[in-house]
Design an enzyme around this catalytic site. Structure first.
Site, PDB file in Angstrom:
ATOM      1  N   THR A 236       0.832  -1.210   0.000  1.00  0.00           N
ATOM      2  CA  THR A 236       0.000   0.000   0.000  1.00  0.00           C
ATOM      3  C   THR A 236       0.864   1.257   0.000  1.00  0.00           C
ATOM      4  O   THR A 236       0.603   2.204  -0.744  1.00  0.00           O
ATOM      5  CB  THR A 236      -0.950  -0.004   1.212  1.00  0.00           C
ATOM      6  OG1 THR A 236      -1.953  -1.010   1.018  1.00  0.00           O
ATOM      7  CG2 THR A 236      -1.627   1.344   1.389  1.00  0.00           C
TER       8      THR A 236
ATOM      9  N   ASN B  72      -6.658  -9.044  -7.480  1.00  0.00           N
ATOM     10  CA  ASN B  72      -6.608  -9.749  -6.203  1.00  0.00           C
ATOM     11  C   ASN B  72      -7.897 -10.466  -5.841  1.00  0.00           C
ATOM     12  O   ASN B  72      -7.918 -11.294  -4.929  1.00  0.00           O
ATOM     13  CB  ASN B  72      -6.247  -8.769  -5.081  1.00  0.00           C
ATOM     14  CG  ASN B  72      -7.186  -7.575  -5.037  1.00  0.00           C
ATOM     15  OD1 ASN B  72      -7.294  -6.828  -6.007  1.00  0.00           O
ATOM     16  ND2 ASN B  72      -7.861  -7.383  -3.919  1.00  0.00           N
TER      17      ASN B  72
ATOM     18  N   GLN C 249       0.065  -9.426  -6.307  1.00  0.00           N
ATOM     19  CA  GLN C 249      -0.490 -10.770  -6.498  1.00  0.00           C
ATOM     20  C   GLN C 249       0.235 -11.560  -7.587  1.00  0.00           C
ATOM     21  O   GLN C 249      -0.071 -12.734  -7.800  1.00  0.00           O
ATOM     22  CB  GLN C 249      -1.979 -10.688  -6.833  1.00  0.00           C
ATOM     23  CG  GLN C 249      -2.835 -10.079  -5.740  1.00  0.00           C
ATOM     24  CD  GLN C 249      -2.957 -10.950  -4.508  1.00  0.00           C
ATOM     25  OE1 GLN C 249      -2.651 -12.134  -4.543  1.00  0.00           O
ATOM     26  NE2 GLN C 249      -3.418 -10.366  -3.404  1.00  0.00           N
TER      27      GLN C 249
ATOM     28  N   SER D 103       5.066  -7.132  -2.287  1.00  0.00           N
ATOM     29  CA  SER D 103       4.855  -7.243  -0.839  1.00  0.00           C
ATOM     30  C   SER D 103       5.352  -8.582  -0.317  1.00  0.00           C
ATOM     31  O   SER D 103       5.204  -9.619  -0.972  1.00  0.00           O
ATOM     32  CB  SER D 103       3.362  -7.088  -0.530  1.00  0.00           C
ATOM     33  OG  SER D 103       3.114  -7.187   0.847  1.00  0.00           O
TER      34      SER D 103
ATOM     35  N   HIS E 254       4.328 -10.303   2.534  1.00  0.00           N
ATOM     36  CA  HIS E 254       3.420 -11.273   3.151  1.00  0.00           C
ATOM     37  C   HIS E 254       2.534 -12.007   2.147  1.00  0.00           C
ATOM     38  O   HIS E 254       1.760 -12.878   2.533  1.00  0.00           O
ATOM     39  CB  HIS E 254       2.580 -10.618   4.250  1.00  0.00           C
ATOM     40  CG  HIS E 254       1.464  -9.745   3.774  1.00  0.00           C
ATOM     41  ND1 HIS E 254       0.149 -10.140   3.825  1.00  0.00           N
ATOM     42  CD2 HIS E 254       1.465  -8.503   3.261  1.00  0.00           C
ATOM     43  CE1 HIS E 254      -0.617  -9.157   3.375  1.00  0.00           C
ATOM     44  NE2 HIS E 254       0.158  -8.156   3.029  1.00  0.00           N
TER      45      HIS E 254
ATOM     46  N   THR F  42      13.622   4.446   9.905  1.00  0.00           N
ATOM     47  CA  THR F  42      14.444   3.260  10.156  1.00  0.00           C
ATOM     48  C   THR F  42      13.821   2.036   9.521  1.00  0.00           C
ATOM     49  O   THR F  42      12.656   1.714   9.767  1.00  0.00           O
ATOM     50  CB  THR F  42      14.615   3.032  11.671  1.00  0.00           C
ATOM     51  OG1 THR F  42      15.190   4.199  12.254  1.00  0.00           O
ATOM     52  CG2 THR F  42      15.508   1.834  11.938  1.00  0.00           C
TER      53      THR F  42
ATOM     54  N   CYS G 123      -9.086  -5.995   2.165  1.00  0.00           N
ATOM     55  CA  CYS G 123      -9.018  -4.538   2.326  1.00  0.00           C
ATOM     56  C   CYS G 123     -10.362  -3.863   2.094  1.00  0.00           C
ATOM     57  O   CYS G 123     -10.489  -2.653   2.251  1.00  0.00           O
ATOM     58  CB  CYS G 123      -7.980  -3.962   1.365  1.00  0.00           C
ATOM     59  SG  CYS G 123      -6.319  -4.618   1.638  1.00  0.00           S
TER      60      CYS G 123
END
Length: 374
Positions: free
Chosen positions: A71, A151, A181, A201, A203, A239, A324
């Site tokens: 995102t 998705n 995806q 991404s 995950h 960081t 989402c």
């Protein structure tokens, strides 16, 4: 033991990713910007992760910037390009099938700054028309943002066609693709998709949450939108989450051969469809041109949320759509022109390499039982 078919929402971290996170937390906990030996160790681990993920994506390592999520990467791409090129044009082209992290930033640009957002809608088969893509891109177009894989339905979109349309129109447009995806599942390198910017991404490939990345082939094409300490060459200051990033790297390195894995996943999808296809109360919503990892279907005898709850009680995890969406009616299925009764009873089943044939059989059995209800 849970039967997990919600891999498009998130995946179970693989053993390699879990081990990498644990090691990072206990051994590589220094701030990568610090100059002492623990900071240097963390920095070196971070740069090795960048190289490993870049290799998996098929891009130069110095073109990959770590972000907190897909995102964040999508928002940085959209707002960054607009801020850089807004004097050269006022049109952005996208599709009605995009993830909320693309649609919502574009909505903001339209409402707050008057940007002309052109949406491509799918045809009756769920596909984006390539001729229409060519027709809507013009010299006023500064950005084209199109996801590689939807998705919710698994539709594979024609991202690689965009470059030709941009060149023909002589548009200044930058090409962005949300590849969350697609990465690790189908061929989706920047060269293959002919994209300038790509979002991925952790995950979604069996890595931990909290890490994503944005591929940028030329940093001059967008302006950074977040300001701070200058980390990630100023693209995503703050960081870096070293444990999540090192877990991301381990997951990317653990990805199996794409074609070999795709064949196995396709066999699971085919096995499920073959058991459901003769039931007139079950409708397959995913188009033929969809990725093997995702199937969207409707069980007409029960609405989505109760259906998800029923399966959950049986130990089977599926989704009522994009995680989402937070319970809202699917904009993707609406854009496809499906009947409200079909949309309201739709669920998404998404596979991973850890799923087994017996789990597919268990899911099919429960769906058929539900379909018999009046």
């Amino acid at each position: 033991m849970a039967i997990y078919f919600d891999n498009s929402a998130t995946t179970k971290p693989c053993d390699e990713a879990v081990a990498a996170v644990k090691k990072a937390v206990s051994e590589s906990y220094g701030n990568p910007s610090s100059l002492h030996f623990l900071g240097i160790r963390a920095h070196d681990d971070l740069e090795k992760a960048r190289r490993d993920i870049s290799e998996a994506l098929g891009c130069r390592f110095d073109c990959l910037y770590f972000a907190p999520s897909g995102t964040y990467a999508n928002n940085a791409a959209i707002f960054g390009v607009w801020n850089r090129l807004k004097k050269e044009g006022n049109t952005i082209v996208t599709t009605a099938l995009e993830h909320p992290s693309v649609l919502e930033p574009l909505k903001k640009l339209k409402e707050s700054f008057g940007v002309n957002i052109v949406y491509l809608y799918p045809d009756k088969n769920g596909n984006i028309d390539k001729d229409e893509l060519y027709s809507v891109i013009n010299q006023d177009t500064i950005l084209v943002s199109m996801m590689a894989v939807n998705n919710e339905t698994g539709l594979i979109l024609p991202v690689s066609e965009i470059r030709g349309a941009v060149k023909r129109a002589k548009a200044p447009a930058v090409i962005h693709s949300d590849c969350v995806q697609a990465f690790g599942k189908i061929r989706s390198s920047p060269d293959f998709l002919k994209a300038d910017l790509m979002s991925i991404s952790s995950h979604k490939i069996h890595g931990p949450k909290g890490a994503g990345a944005l591929y940028v082939n030329d940093k001059k094409k967008l302006k950074p939108q977040i300001f701070g300490g200058g980390q990630e060459n100023g693209m995503f200051p703050g960081t870096e989450s070293t444990p999540a990033i090192l877990g991301f790297s381990a997951a990317a390195k653990a990805l199996p051969d794409i074609e070999q894995e795709l064949s196995y996943i396709a066999s699971l999808k085919k096995r499920l469809i073959s058991q459901l296809k003769d039931c007139d109360k079950i409708v397959i919503n995913s188009p033929e041109n969809s990725i093997a990892y995702i199937i969207n279907l409707s069980v007409l005898t029960m609405k989505s949320q109760p259906l998800v709850g029923y399966l959950s009680d049986k130990g089977i995890c599926v989704s009522a759509g994009s995680a989402c969406k937070k319970g809202k009616r699917s904009s993707t299925l609406v854009a496809m022109g499906l009947k409200p009764s079909v949309i309201d009873s739709a669920i998404r089943i998404s596979f991973s390499r850890f799923n087994k044939e017996c789990e597919v059989d268990a899911l099919a059995n429960e769906l058929l039982n539900l379909a018999k209800r009046i």
